[in-house]
Design a protein around this motif. Structure first.
Motif, PDB file in Angstrom:
ATOM      1  N   VAL B 191       0.861  -1.195   0.000  1.00 52.23           N
ATOM      2  CA  VAL B 191       0.000   0.000   0.000  1.00 52.23           C
ATOM      3  C   VAL B 191       0.887   1.231   0.000  1.00 52.23           C
ATOM      4  O   VAL B 191       2.090   1.158   0.218  1.00 52.23           O
ATOM      5  CB  VAL B 191      -0.892   0.051   1.251  1.00 52.23           C
ATOM      6  N   GLU B 192       0.272   2.351  -0.236  1.00 52.62           N
ATOM      7  CA  GLU B 192       0.948   3.630  -0.037  1.00 52.62           C
ATOM      8  C   GLU B 192       0.277   4.334   1.123  1.00 52.62           C
ATOM      9  O   GLU B 192      -0.958   4.397   1.188  1.00 52.62           O
ATOM     10  CB  GLU B 192       0.850   4.472  -1.297  1.00 52.62           C
ATOM     11  N   ARG B 193       1.092   4.812   2.052  1.00 53.20           N
ATOM     12  CA  ARG B 193       0.527   5.537   3.191  1.00 53.20           C
ATOM     13  C   ARG B 193       0.696   7.026   2.962  1.00 53.20           C
ATOM     14  O   ARG B 193       1.770   7.465   2.565  1.00 53.20           O
ATOM     15  CB  ARG B 193       1.251   5.155   4.469  1.00 53.20           C
ATOM     16  N   ALA B 194      -0.339   7.742   3.234  1.00 46.06           N
ATOM     17  CA  ALA B 194      -0.285   9.197   3.060  1.00 46.06           C
ATOM     18  C   ALA B 194      -0.617   9.869   4.379  1.00 46.06           C
ATOM     19  O   ALA B 194      -1.486   9.403   5.112  1.00 46.06           O
ATOM     20  CB  ALA B 194      -1.284   9.629   1.990  1.00 46.06           C
ATOM     21  N   LEU B 195       0.139  10.921   4.647  1.00 46.23           N
ATOM     22  CA  LEU B 195      -0.149  11.718   5.848  1.00 46.23           C
ATOM     23  C   LEU B 195      -0.598  13.104   5.395  1.00 46.23           C
ATOM     24  O   LEU B 195       0.130  13.807   4.692  1.00 46.23           O
ATOM     25  CB  LEU B 195       1.103  11.821   6.726  1.00 46.23           C
ATOM     26  N   GLN B 214      -3.975  10.108   8.620  1.00 42.97           N
ATOM     27  CA  GLN B 214      -3.157   9.090   7.957  1.00 42.97           C
ATOM     28  C   GLN B 214      -4.094   8.136   7.259  1.00 42.97           C
ATOM     29  O   GLN B 214      -5.036   7.638   7.869  1.00 42.97           O
ATOM     30  CB  GLN B 214      -2.339   8.303   8.972  1.00 42.97           C
ATOM     31  N   LEU B 215      -3.797   7.866   5.992  1.00 42.03           N
ATOM     32  CA  LEU B 215      -4.630   6.883   5.301  1.00 42.03           C
ATOM     33  C   LEU B 215      -3.767   6.030   4.400  1.00 42.03           C
ATOM     34  O   LEU B 215      -2.589   6.311   4.176  1.00 42.03           O
ATOM     35  CB  LEU B 215      -5.752   7.580   4.534  1.00 42.03           C
ATOM     36  N   GLN B 216      -4.348   4.946   3.947  1.00 42.25           N
ATOM     37  CA  GLN B 216      -3.592   4.092   3.041  1.00 42.25           C
ATOM     38  C   GLN B 216      -4.346   3.931   1.735  1.00 42.25           C
ATOM     39  O   GLN B 216      -5.569   3.894   1.705  1.00 42.25           O
ATOM     40  CB  GLN B 216      -3.302   2.753   3.692  1.00 42.25           C
ATOM     41  N   LEU B 217      -3.558   3.877   0.668  1.00 37.25           N
ATOM     42  CA  LEU B 217      -4.126   3.736  -0.661  1.00 37.25           C
ATOM     43  C   LEU B 217      -3.726   2.381  -1.188  1.00 37.25           C
ATOM     44  O   LEU B 217      -2.543   2.055  -1.263  1.00 37.25           O
ATOM     45  CB  LEU B 217      -3.581   4.823  -1.588  1.00 37.25           C
ATOM     46  N   LEU B 218      -4.701   1.591  -1.503  1.00 40.11           N
ATOM     47  CA  LEU B 218      -4.444   0.240  -1.995  1.00 40.11           C
ATOM     48  C   LEU B 218      -4.725   0.222  -3.485  1.00 40.11           C
ATOM     49  O   LEU B 218      -5.812   0.588  -3.918  1.00 40.11           O
ATOM     50  CB  LEU B 218      -5.366  -0.745  -1.258  1.00 40.11           C
ATOM     51  N   GLU B 219      -3.707  -0.185  -4.244  1.00 38.35           N
ATOM     52  CA  GLU B 219      -3.943  -0.279  -5.680  1.00 38.35           C
ATOM     53  C   GLU B 219      -4.451  -1.670  -5.992  1.00 38.35           C
ATOM     54  O   GLU B 219      -3.710  -2.642  -5.980  1.00 38.35           O
ATOM     55  CB  GLU B 219      -2.667   0.010  -6.441  1.00 38.35           C
ATOM     56  N   GLY B 220      -5.736  -1.766  -6.191  1.00 34.73           N
ATOM     57  CA  GLY B 220      -6.316  -3.068  -6.476  1.00 34.73           C
ATOM     58  C   GLY B 220      -6.733  -3.141  -7.923  1.00 34.73           C
ATOM     59  O   GLY B 220      -6.402  -2.269  -8.725  1.00 34.73           O
ATOM     60  N   GLY B 221      -7.459  -4.223  -8.254  1.00 34.30           N
ATOM     61  CA  GLY B 221      -7.922  -4.401  -9.622  1.00 34.30           C
ATOM     62  C   GLY B 221      -8.869  -3.298 -10.044  1.00 34.30           C
ATOM     63  O   GLY B 221      -8.807  -2.822 -11.169  1.00 34.30           O
ATOM     64  N   LYS B 222      -9.721  -2.850  -9.106  1.00 33.46           N
ATOM     65  CA  LYS B 222     -10.737  -1.859  -9.486  1.00 33.46           C
ATOM     66  C   LYS B 222     -10.348  -0.478  -8.968  1.00 33.46           C
ATOM     67  O   LYS B 222     -11.088   0.153  -8.237  1.00 33.46           O
ATOM     68  CB  LYS B 222     -12.099  -2.274  -8.913  1.00 33.46           C
ATOM     69  N   VAL B 226      -9.268   3.616  -0.701  1.00 33.80           N
ATOM     70  CA  VAL B 226      -8.714   4.432   0.382  1.00 33.80           C
ATOM     71  C   VAL B 226      -9.246   3.931   1.722  1.00 33.80           C
ATOM     72  O   VAL B 226     -10.446   3.718   1.871  1.00 33.80           O
ATOM     73  CB  VAL B 226      -9.133   5.907   0.207  1.00 33.80           C
ATOM     74  N   LEU B 227      -8.347   3.699   2.664  1.00 32.55           N
ATOM     75  CA  LEU B 227      -8.757   3.311   4.010  1.00 32.55           C
ATOM     76  C   LEU B 227      -8.145   4.263   5.022  1.00 32.55           C
ATOM     77  O   LEU B 227      -6.988   4.646   4.889  1.00 32.55           O
ATOM     78  CB  LEU B 227      -8.292   1.886   4.338  1.00 32.55           C
ATOM     79  N   PRO B 228      -8.893   4.645   6.049  1.00 33.37           N
ATOM     80  CA  PRO B 228      -8.307   5.498   7.080  1.00 33.37           C
ATOM     81  C   PRO B 228      -7.415   4.673   8.002  1.00 33.37           C
ATOM     82  O   PRO B 228      -7.678   3.483   8.219  1.00 33.37           O
ATOM     83  CB  PRO B 228      -9.531   6.004   7.842  1.00 33.37           C
ATOM     84  N   LEU B 229      -6.343   5.267   8.520  1.00 34.79           N
ATOM     85  CA  LEU B 229      -5.473   4.577   9.470  1.00 34.79           C
ATOM     86  C   LEU B 229      -5.543   5.233  10.846  1.00 34.79           C
ATOM     87  O   LEU B 229      -5.779   4.578  11.834  1.00 34.79           O
ATOM     88  CB  LEU B 229      -4.027   4.623   8.976  1.00 34.79           C
TER      89      LEU B 229
END
Lengths: 484, 299
Positions: B191-195, B214-222, B226-229
């Motif tokens: 994932v990529e974490r963004a602050l 802080q959140l994370q970006l998951l590069e999936g098929g679709k 974005v998920l909050p951390l």
């Protein structure tokens, strides 16, 4: 020496009318200044008394951070033992524990945010005169409302509670599934078991946190009562039922029914608008703060000892509790009194400055009229210092005579104001620094109230006598005798 | 990079052009197409910007926050959760059912307490500005204004505002991307974490001077999800110590997606205190009726 005074006194009598008018002016200035100062002292006294008797008491004890945040759980122990220990301390006349909270009060469709004040009516009466502020109905009853004893759940009851929670979760799940399906399934009618489940749940809750066995009686501010649409019946009885939503010390809201006993009028708008008084023990139950208080107010036999007693008590109670005297709690009242004093001092000074100019004028004219006579006395060998003394003596005697009359008149005026007071009720109710004041201002005669204007009178008269006296002392006899 | 202009610098909308603008403007259809293309440009630029952190547009950041905030809520949701409160002077657990419906203004939330005995049947309902409490023991409903929003909900570390989501982070704050790192999440996915640093807009009706998200970006098929951390709330903009912090953890499959199922709110001035919410069940897009959020539904 006495010759000089005898001459001076006779000189004053030579133009008796002028001397009397000047003396009267001085007397008037003195009498009115005395009366004003006495009224001001009376006001200060009442301010102090209103502060200590109205609400604050002479000394208060809090949890050290309570006054900053007013958080419910910042309380001090107020069990029978702690209160008895305070009561037996030296110089303590009364001890009253109080509890504060904010709540939401409703009656029918009207509602209002209120400040709850829990007091023990008997203890409070030994510290403040709150009970005298009742304007209608009854006061709080001395004995607390009985509350049923809370009991922990038995194992079987805990299991039953668990089962009820699981049933509620299962029902919630079922609801979720029902919602998710596109065919709208009608919500099933509550089954008999569900109703009995709700009853069982309420019974458990009642056992864990029982309510009072009857509605606690309350006294509320007059304006609050009016805002809720409450009024007494023709016989002056109240008895309406109020609904209270209050958050306890553990952060959980609970509902409670209360019964109006009477109405309170303190004259302070914010209190009459928002205050709800109830018995300390009722509020302790409601807030789940058994034997705790947010504030313990003490009344002393000698108010002048407040600071010393507070310090002694602080040493005795330690750091867990903060002891403060009324002057530490209400520095604004002290500042107000000091400001009043400064203002009055200035006023007295101005009045006597004007009176001094009057004296100066009188003496100057008197000396100039007697130019020939004074020159003759000097030519016959009266030393300039004696002339100076003569004129000074005349002024001082005039002032003393005026002062004596003024003192008598002032004392009479102050005495009258002390008994009858100055009625200011036509200007409406008023309060100073949050202390409700009586509608009649009463004077308070104090030694300082008479001494200050008298001292000013003497000082001003001596200073104003210097100019004519020096003029007379410097008079050249030959030139003076030639003058018309 | 003209493509990353914020949306506010777009040409005026067709509804309010000046006379000169109207006379000079292209025909409506062509103009609409032009505007649509312009609006699409930031979105198209996102994959490119993932490499250059400082160049992510405001609109994208706003979109991330919006998605992260809605991840457990959707447009409408129903959830069963457990709340555990740990305080220095008491511990307590509640079982709750929470329904929310944001499909129309005003937003609606209903929290019903399922257990234990002392609170079973208690309910809190928010419709717009109006908060109602129902107490089954007195069978009374008390209605409150929005002034209650900042108060703690039932002794927890969550405020009414947190649970009812009155304050809209995506709308009331401006954004700044502080850093972006490659990492692996709890389940080992890249994932990529963004602050992000959020500063309140000048007139925003918000309680916090600064929020670090802080959140994370998951590069999936679709596409990216974005998920909050973690969200740290600061009392003032120049504070270094947060007032409280909300952590999202325990990623689990829920409702067909992988979602955080545990929320932990900590008050940082009291290190041993926290309130934890565990999602037991979550359902999105429930078709609620008007009656589900009425005061009748409380009883």
């Amino acid at each position: 020496m006495s010759t000089v005074y005898r001459m001076a006194w006779r000189n004053l009598g030579r133009n008796a009318k002028r001397s009397r008018v000047t003396g009267l002016g001085l007397a008037l200035a003195l009498a009115l200044c005395m009366a004003t100062l006495a009224l001001m002292d009376g006001l200060s006294q009442e301010l102090i008394q209103g502060t200590t008797e109205g609400e604050v008491g002479h000394i208060q004890i809090h949890e050290p951070r309570y006054l900053d945040s007013r958080a419910l759980r910042r309380s001090v122990p107020a069990d029978a033992q702690a209160l008895a220990a305070l009561r037996s301390a030296e110089g303590v006349q009364g001890v009253s524990a109080r509890l504060y909270a904010f709540a939401y009060l409703s009656h029918g469709s009207r509602s209002s945010g209120v400040q709850l004040l829990g007091i023990d009516p008997e203890q409070e009466a030994a510290v403040t005169v709150l009970h005298r502020k009742r304007s209608s109905g009854e006061w709080l009853s001395a004995e607390a409302t009985p509350w049923r004893q809370a009991q922990a759940l038995s194992e079987a009851q805990q299991a039953a509670d668990q089962a009820l929670t699981e049933a509620a979760i299962a029902e919630a799940f079922a609801r979720l599934e029902g919602r998710a399906s596109s065919t709208a399934t009608p919500t099933p009618a509550p089954s008999p078991t569900a109703t009995s489940g709700a009853d069982a749940s309420l019974a458990l809750a009642e056992q864990l946190a029982p309510g009072p066995s009857r509605r606690p009686g309350v006294v509320l501010g007059a304006k609050l009562a009016a805002n809720l649409g409450l009024s007494a019946d023709p016989e002056g009885r109240w008895g309406q039922v109020l609904e209270l939503l209050v958050e306890g010390a553990h952060g959980v809201q609970s509902h409670l029914e209360l019964e109006v006993r009477g109405v309170l009028q303190t004259g302070l708008d914010h209190q009459d608008r928002s205050r709800l008084l109830l018995h300390l023990s009722d509020l302790q139950h409601m807030l789940q703060l058994p034997d705790q208080a947010h504030e313990i107010a003490l009344r002393l036999t000698d108010p002048g000892q407040a600071d010393a007693r507070a310090a002694a008590l602080q040493a005795q109670l330690g750091e867990g509790q903060q002891v403060q005297s009324w002057s530490q709690l209400r520095p604004d009242v002290l500042a107000l009194i000091a400001a009043n004093r400064a203002l009055m001092g200035t006023l007295v000074f101005i009045v006597f400055l004007i009176a001094g100019v009057g004296v100066l004028n009188t003496m100057l004219v008197s000396v100039m009229e007697r130019q020939r006579e004074l020159s003759l006395l000097k030519a016959l060998g009266l030393a300039p210092s004696k002339v100076l003394l003569l004129v000074m003596a005349e002024t001082v005697l005039l002032c003393l005579a005026g002062g004596l009359v003024g003192l008598t008149a002032g004392a009479a005026l102050v005495g009258w104001l002390q008994v009858h007071g100055l009625d200011v009720s036509r200007f409406g109710e008023f309060s100073l620094s949050g202390v409700g004041m009586a509608p009649v201002l009463r004077a308070q005669l104090s030694a300082a109230g008479a001494a200050l204007p008298l001292a000013m009178l003497v000082l001003i008269s001596v200073v104003s006598a210097l100019v004519p006296a020096l003029w007379a002392a410097r008079l050249a006899p030959a030139a003076g005798m030639r003058a018309q | 990079m003209t493509a990353t202009k914020p949306p506010s610098s777009r040409p005026p909308s067709p509804s309010s052009p000046s006379p000169t603008w109207r006379s000079l403007a292209a025909p409506p259809a062509a103009r609409r197409l032009f505007l649509q293309l312009l609006a699409l440009l930031p979105a198209a630029a996102v994959p490119m910007q993932l490499r250059a952190a400082e160049a992510v547009s405001d609109a994208t950041l706003s979109q991330w926050i919006h998605e992260a905030e809605r991840v457990l809520r959707g447009r409408s949701s129903a959830a069963v959760m457990k709340m555990h409160i740990e305080r220095s002077d008491y511990q307590r657990s509640y079982d709750l059912m929470v329904l929310s419906d944001d499909r129309s203004e005003p937003g609606k939330v209903l929290i019903r307490m399922l257990g234990p005995a002392l609170w079973r049947g208690n309910a809190t309902l928010k419709v717009g500005e109006r908060i109602s409490f129902y107490d089954p023991r007195s069978r009374r409903i008390t209605v409150m204004g929005s002034s209650m929003l900042a108060d703690n909900w039932m002794g927890s570390h969550f405020s009414n505002d947190d649970l009812m989501r009155e304050t809209d982070l995506a709308r009331h704050y401006g954004y700044e991307l502080l850093q972006k790192t490659r990492d692996k999440d709890e389940l080992g996915r890249p994932v990529e974490r963004a602050l992000l640093r959020l500063s309140p807009k000048p007139a925003a009706p918000v309680a916090w001077g600064k929020v670090e998200y802080q959140l994370q970006l998951l590069e999936g098929g679709k596409g990216a999800s974005v998920l909050p951390l973690q969200v740290d709330y600061f009392r003032r903009a120049d504070d270094t110590q947060a007032q409280r912090s909300l952590r999202y953890s325990q990623l689990k499959p829920l409702e067909g997606r992988v979602l955080p199922t545990r929320l932990t709110m900590k008050a940082l001035d009291k290190p041993d205190e926290y309130t934890q919410i565990d999602y037991v069940r979550l359902k999105f897009d429930s078709d609620f009726g008007a009656d589900d959020f009425s005061e009748r539904a409380l009883r």
